[in-house]
Enzyme design. Structure first.
Site, PDB file in Angstrom:
ATOM      1  N   THR A 163      39.225   0.709  -2.973  1.00 10.18           N
ATOM      2  CA  THR A 163      40.141   0.701  -1.826  1.00 10.18           C
ATOM      3  C   THR A 163      41.434  -0.016  -2.204  1.00 10.18           C
ATOM      4  OG1 THR A 163      40.657  -0.193   0.370  1.00 10.18           O
ATOM      5  CG2 THR A 163      38.902  -1.302  -0.787  1.00 10.18           C
ATOM      6  N   ARG A 169      44.772  -2.192   6.557  1.00  9.76           N
ATOM      7  CA  ARG A 169      43.905  -2.376   7.738  1.00  9.76           C
ATOM      8  C   ARG A 169      43.957  -3.834   8.214  1.00  9.76           C
ATOM      9  NH1 ARG A 169      38.126   0.033   7.421  1.00  9.76           N
ATOM     10  NH2 ARG A 169      37.997  -1.346   5.639  1.00  9.76           N
ATOM     11  N   ARG A 204      25.523   9.526  11.457  1.00 14.48           N
ATOM     12  CA  ARG A 204      26.284   9.729  12.712  1.00 14.48           C
ATOM     13  C   ARG A 204      27.399  10.726  12.413  1.00 14.48           C
ATOM     14  NH1 ARG A 204      30.246   7.098  15.791  1.00 14.48           N
ATOM     15  NH2 ARG A 204      29.742   7.038  18.006  1.00 14.48           N
ATOM     16  N   ASP A 217      43.015  -1.510  -0.085  1.00 12.99           N
ATOM     17  CA  ASP A 217      43.070  -2.658   0.831  1.00 12.99           C
ATOM     18  C   ASP A 217      42.483  -3.927   0.214  1.00 12.99           C
ATOM     19  OD1 ASP A 217      43.957  -0.704   2.568  1.00 12.99           O
ATOM     20  OD2 ASP A 217      42.016  -0.498   3.576  1.00 12.99           O
TER      21      ASP A 217
HETATM   22  O1  F6P Z   1      41.652   2.098   3.754  1.00 13.99           O
HETATM   23  C1  F6P Z   1      42.745   2.677   3.128  1.00 13.99           C
HETATM   24  C2  F6P Z   1      43.813   3.013   4.134  1.00 13.99           C
HETATM   25  O2  F6P Z   1      44.920   3.565   3.448  1.00 13.99           O
HETATM   26  C3  F6P Z   1      44.267   1.844   5.004  1.00 13.99           C
HETATM   27  O3  F6P Z   1      45.123   0.960   4.346  1.00 13.99           O
HETATM   28  C4  F6P Z   1      44.894   2.568   6.165  1.00 13.99           C
HETATM   29  O4  F6P Z   1      44.849   1.780   7.325  1.00 13.99           O
HETATM   30  C5  F6P Z   1      43.986   3.779   6.322  1.00 13.99           C
HETATM   31  O5  F6P Z   1      43.350   3.977   5.063  1.00 13.99           O
HETATM   32  C6  F6P Z   1      44.719   5.039   6.715  1.00 13.99           C
HETATM   33  O6  F6P Z   1      43.783   6.038   6.934  1.00 13.99           O
HETATM   34  P1  F6P Z   1      44.164   7.584   7.104  1.00 13.99           P
HETATM   35  O7  F6P Z   1      44.420   8.143   5.737  1.00 13.99           O
HETATM   36  O8  F6P Z   1      42.957   8.157   7.743  1.00 13.99           O
HETATM   37  O9  F6P Z   1      45.374   7.643   7.956  1.00 13.99           O
END
Ligand code: F6P
Length: 370
Positions: free
Chosen positions: A144, A190, A84, A146
């Protein structure tokens, strides 16, 4: 372990948000491959490099001296799910998606890549799992900050991010106590509260708000006021970007329409700051840690973990065990099917021992008294 003769070229890609330890995994995979007489090929910017045929040979030199470096020498993208893939914008302003899988398959065939090591989080694993149906051989490595990937107790990058967030919370302490303020620190993660819970505990934060436990604003305000009555004229609140009040919604900072997971959370700290100041009259300030949490050199524990994960990926390849994600379960390295992790998130269970520990030392989670 001897690698089967059918495997000669290993493709390595890093997908999703960057994270401390990515280079340590790339190094471990490439060095193990080279030491076994195989070739390691770097794919640029995650799946995008496969769609656009941007790959290059990784020499010993290319993967030397990168163990401690943050980010990824390969580049990454969190917008490129091959099945996608956004190719433009329609008249309504919405992205137009196409299935770029044939382009990926062509690059793999043209470059003679026999197996892919995909280093990423749930978005990358979801994209990888879809490629399995087309006969692509893949081994995943869980990344991650997270820490929210299913079936692994830990992802690399998490421990460095805990360190960064804890240092920030420790520093915030100074202003909080000197100015007698309520200091609210917004932490990434997240929908999962792991990063906030661990850094909140490590820094002795007075209030910890995580997505898994919706909070009652009145309880949070009472906690700030009560602390003043007991001689503590300041409060430190560690709040997850995904935290929400009971019956309320998460705060969304932006929508990235061409991303497989378009919602970006953020802004809860400012919202709370205004609400607490208004309700209690206490001077309050918000700090958003943001991408600082994804940067910097990995802590030693992450370097070791990333190196173990990378080596284990090569062991799986040698054993002919494809379509698996390397995981850590109860301190043991093992693997699970990529299908089992795709599209799922590992949240903090409400009976997690750390929650009991935090409550035991008096941390407020904003829960109403039962
Ligand atoms: O998944 C890692 C992360 O840093 C999350 O904690 C956060 O919500 C997101 O990515 C932020 O994403 P971006 O870098 O696209 O703003």
């Amino acid at each position: 372990m001897e690698t089967p003769r059918t495997i000669r070229r290993i493709g390595i890609l890093t997908g999703g948000g960057d994270c401390p330890g990515l280079n340590a995994v790339i190094r471990a995979v490439a060095k193990t491959a080279l030491n076994r007489g195989l070739e390691a090929w770097g794919i640029e910017d995650g799946f995008l490099g496969l769609i656009e045929d941007r790959v290059h040979l990784l020499t010993r030199d290319a993967v030397s001296n990168i163990l401690t470096r943050g980010g990824t020498i390969l580049g990454t993208s969190n917008k490129a799910d091959p099945a996608r893939f956004a190719v433009g914008t329609g008249p309504d302003g919405k992205p137009i998606f196409e299935d770029a899988t044939p382009k990926v398959l062509r690059t793999l065939a043209d470059r003679g890549l026999d197996v892919l090591v995909c280093i990423g989080g749930d978005g990358t694993m979801t994209g990888a799992a879809k490629l399995l149906a087309h006969g692509v051989r893949i081994v995943g490595v869980p990344k991650t900050i997270d820490n929210d990937l299913m079936h692994t107790d830990i992802t690399f990058g998490f421990q460095t991010a805990v360190n960064t967030a804890t240092e920030a919370l420790d520093k915030i302490h100074t202003t909080a106590s000197s100015h007698h303020r309520v200091m609210i620190v917004e932490i990434m993660g997240r929908n999962a509260g792991w990063l906030t819970l661990e850094s909140g505990l490590a820094s002795g934060s007075d209030v910890i708000l995580i997505p898994e436990i919706p909070y009652d604003l009145g309880v949070v305000c009472d906690c700030c006021v009560e602390r003043g009555r007991h001689g503590k004229a300041f409060t430190i609140i560690a709040v997850s970007e995904g935290a929400k009040p009971i019956g309320g919604k998460q705060v969304v900072t932006r929508v990235v329409p061409d991303s497989p997971d378009p919602i970006r959370l953020g802004g809860i700290a400012e919202v709370l700051c205004d609400q607490i100041a208004e309700r209690t009259g206490l001077e309050s300030r918000a700090t958003v840690l943001g991408h600082v949490q994804r940067g910097g050199t990995p802590v030693p524990a992450d370097r070791v973990l990333a190196t173990r994960f990378g080596y284990q990926a090569m062991e799986l390849i040698a054993a002919g065990e494809f379509n698996e994600l390397v995981v850590m379960q109860q301190s043991r390295l093992t693997s699970v099917s990529l299908h089992e992790v795709a599209g799922r998130q590992r949240l903090v269970p409400l009976d997690h021992p750390l929650l009991a520990v935090a409550r035991g030392v008096g941390t407020c989670f904003g829960e109403p008294a039962s």
